[in-house]
Structures are given as C-alpha cells and as structure tokens.
Motif scaffolding. Sequence first.
Motif, PDB file in Angstrom:
ATOM      1  N   ARG A  74      14.242   9.927  -4.587  1.00 14.09           N
ATOM      2  CA  ARG A  74      14.764  11.118  -3.938  1.00 14.09           C
ATOM      3  C   ARG A  74      16.131  10.794  -3.250  1.00 14.09           C
ATOM      4  O   ARG A  74      16.503  11.877  -2.570  1.00 14.09           O
ATOM      5  CB  ARG A  74      13.755  11.758  -3.171  1.00 14.09           C
ATOM      6  N   THR A  78      11.148   5.921   9.809  1.00 21.88           N
ATOM      7  CA  THR A  78       9.834   6.555   9.748  1.00 21.88           C
ATOM      8  C   THR A  78       8.639   5.082   9.893  1.00 21.88           C
ATOM      9  O   THR A  78       7.644   5.419  10.569  1.00 21.88           O
ATOM     10  CB  THR A  78       9.873   7.339   8.430  1.00 21.88           C
ATOM     11  N   SER A 125      14.982   3.145  -9.271  1.00 19.20           N
ATOM     12  CA  SER A 125      14.459   2.817  -8.019  1.00 19.20           C
ATOM     13  C   SER A 125      15.089   1.612  -7.209  1.00 19.20           C
ATOM     14  O   SER A 125      14.244   1.049  -6.439  1.00 19.20           O
ATOM     15  CB  SER A 125      13.017   2.607  -8.381  1.00 19.20           C
ATOM     16  N   ILE A 177      13.979   5.945   5.859  1.00 20.12           N
ATOM     17  CA  ILE A 177      12.742   5.305   5.651  1.00 20.12           C
ATOM     18  C   ILE A 177      12.197   4.178   6.603  1.00 20.12           C
ATOM     19  O   ILE A 177      11.166   4.289   7.277  1.00 20.12           O
ATOM     20  CB  ILE A 177      12.882   4.627   4.196  1.00 20.12           C
ATOM     21  N   PRO A 192       4.017   3.251  -3.559  1.00 22.98           N
ATOM     22  CA  PRO A 192       4.371   4.459  -4.184  1.00 22.98           C
ATOM     23  C   PRO A 192       5.180   5.575  -3.547  1.00 22.98           C
ATOM     24  O   PRO A 192       6.207   6.176  -4.076  1.00 22.98           O
ATOM     25  CB  PRO A 192       2.945   4.969  -4.781  1.00 22.98           C
ATOM     26  N   GLU A 193       4.991   5.713  -2.230  1.00 23.42           N
ATOM     27  CA  GLU A 193       5.527   6.775  -1.438  1.00 23.42           C
ATOM     28  C   GLU A 193       7.005   6.329  -1.121  1.00 23.42           C
ATOM     29  O   GLU A 193       7.763   7.044  -1.098  1.00 23.42           O
ATOM     30  CB  GLU A 193       4.802   6.984  -0.003  1.00 23.42           C
ATOM     31  N   ILE A 194       7.379   4.989  -0.789  1.00 21.27           N
ATOM     32  CA  ILE A 194       8.660   4.179  -0.691  1.00 21.27           C
ATOM     33  C   ILE A 194       9.225   4.406  -1.826  1.00 21.27           C
ATOM     34  O   ILE A 194      10.324   5.083  -1.806  1.00 21.27           O
ATOM     35  CB  ILE A 194       8.273   2.944  -0.121  1.00 21.27           C
ATOM     36  N   LYS A 195       8.691   4.073  -2.920  1.00 18.99           N
ATOM     37  CA  LYS A 195       9.721   4.364  -4.419  1.00 18.99           C
ATOM     38  C   LYS A 195      10.054   5.870  -4.347  1.00 18.99           C
ATOM     39  O   LYS A 195      11.493   6.062  -4.821  1.00 18.99           O
ATOM     40  CB  LYS A 195       8.684   3.807  -5.488  1.00 18.99           C
ATOM     41  N   ALA A 196       9.261   6.592  -4.132  1.00 16.62           N
ATOM     42  CA  ALA A 196       9.441   7.988  -4.448  1.00 16.62           C
ATOM     43  C   ALA A 196      10.695   8.436  -3.531  1.00 16.62           C
ATOM     44  O   ALA A 196      11.469   9.291  -3.909  1.00 16.62           O
ATOM     45  CB  ALA A 196       8.114   8.978  -4.126  1.00 16.62           C
ATOM     46  N   ALA A 197      10.626   8.130  -2.274  1.00 18.11           N
ATOM     47  CA  ALA A 197      11.481   8.489  -1.146  1.00 18.11           C
ATOM     48  C   ALA A 197      12.791   7.777  -1.708  1.00 18.11           C
ATOM     49  O   ALA A 197      13.915   8.541  -1.417  1.00 18.11           O
ATOM     50  CB  ALA A 197      11.034   8.024   0.093  1.00 18.11           C
ATOM     51  N   ASP A 210       0.670  -1.211   0.086  1.00 21.83           N
ATOM     52  CA  ASP A 210      -0.037   0.212  -0.076  1.00 21.83           C
ATOM     53  C   ASP A 210       1.047   1.169  -0.119  1.00 21.83           C
ATOM     54  O   ASP A 210       0.564   2.330  -0.404  1.00 21.83           O
ATOM     55  CB  ASP A 210      -0.914   0.110   1.162  1.00 21.83           C
ATOM     56  N   LEU A 211       1.954   1.127   0.673  1.00 22.06           N
ATOM     57  CA  LEU A 211       3.029   2.451   0.485  1.00 22.06           C
ATOM     58  C   LEU A 211       4.204   2.458  -0.373  1.00 22.06           C
ATOM     59  O   LEU A 211       4.801   3.324  -0.425  1.00 22.06           O
ATOM     60  CB  LEU A 211       3.489   2.244   2.141  1.00 22.06           C
TER      61      LEU A 211
END
Length: 98
Positions: free
Chosen positions: A52, A62, A94, A59, A44-49, A41-42
């Motif tokens: 970056r 958090t 990624s 990560i 997309p946000e994990i990949k974005a982090a 579920d997370l």
Amino acid sequence: MNIHVTPMDEHDDAFDIERAREALRALKPNAQQQKQARFADLLPEIKAAVERRVPVKQILATLETLGLKLSPAGFKKLYEDVSGDSSGDDSSSSSVTI
C-alpha cells in the motif's frame, strides 16, 4: 524456571529421559531469533502495508510502539530473509526501499 544441567559421568549408563525433556522444553530462542519469529508472524500485514506504499518509517514506528524495535537496515534484512525477497528487483510490488 532455571534448570541446571550437569554433564553425565561418561561411565553412567543411566539416561533420564524426563530430565532431558524438561531441559529441552526450558530452552528459549535468543533475542534475535525471537525478533525474527515475531517479524515472520507479522509478515502478511507488513507486506500488505509495503504494497500500500506505507512509508517504512511509519511501519517501524508502529512496530516499535508495540515492542518490536528495528533499525531501517534491520527491517530490510529481516524482510528479505523472512519473505525470501532478496532479489533487489524493483519490479516486485513488495520490494522494500529504505
């Protein structure tokens, strides 16, 4: 809600469909499956982090404060399993380096 399901007698032709539905609805995934579902579920946000270049350690810290505790190796495995990124090719933006 605990539902005790007793095996039907092999000579009993009655099948209680409602009882079967209730028993199936009461089933829960095991802890590892729950962890994997939360991670997915997370993703997309994990990949974005990761893209970056946020350190994996940050990560993990958090996620742990939010109730999803993972070891670095567990994070990498879940990341590869859930994202399908198990090539080990560092050219992917990624890919995760622990």
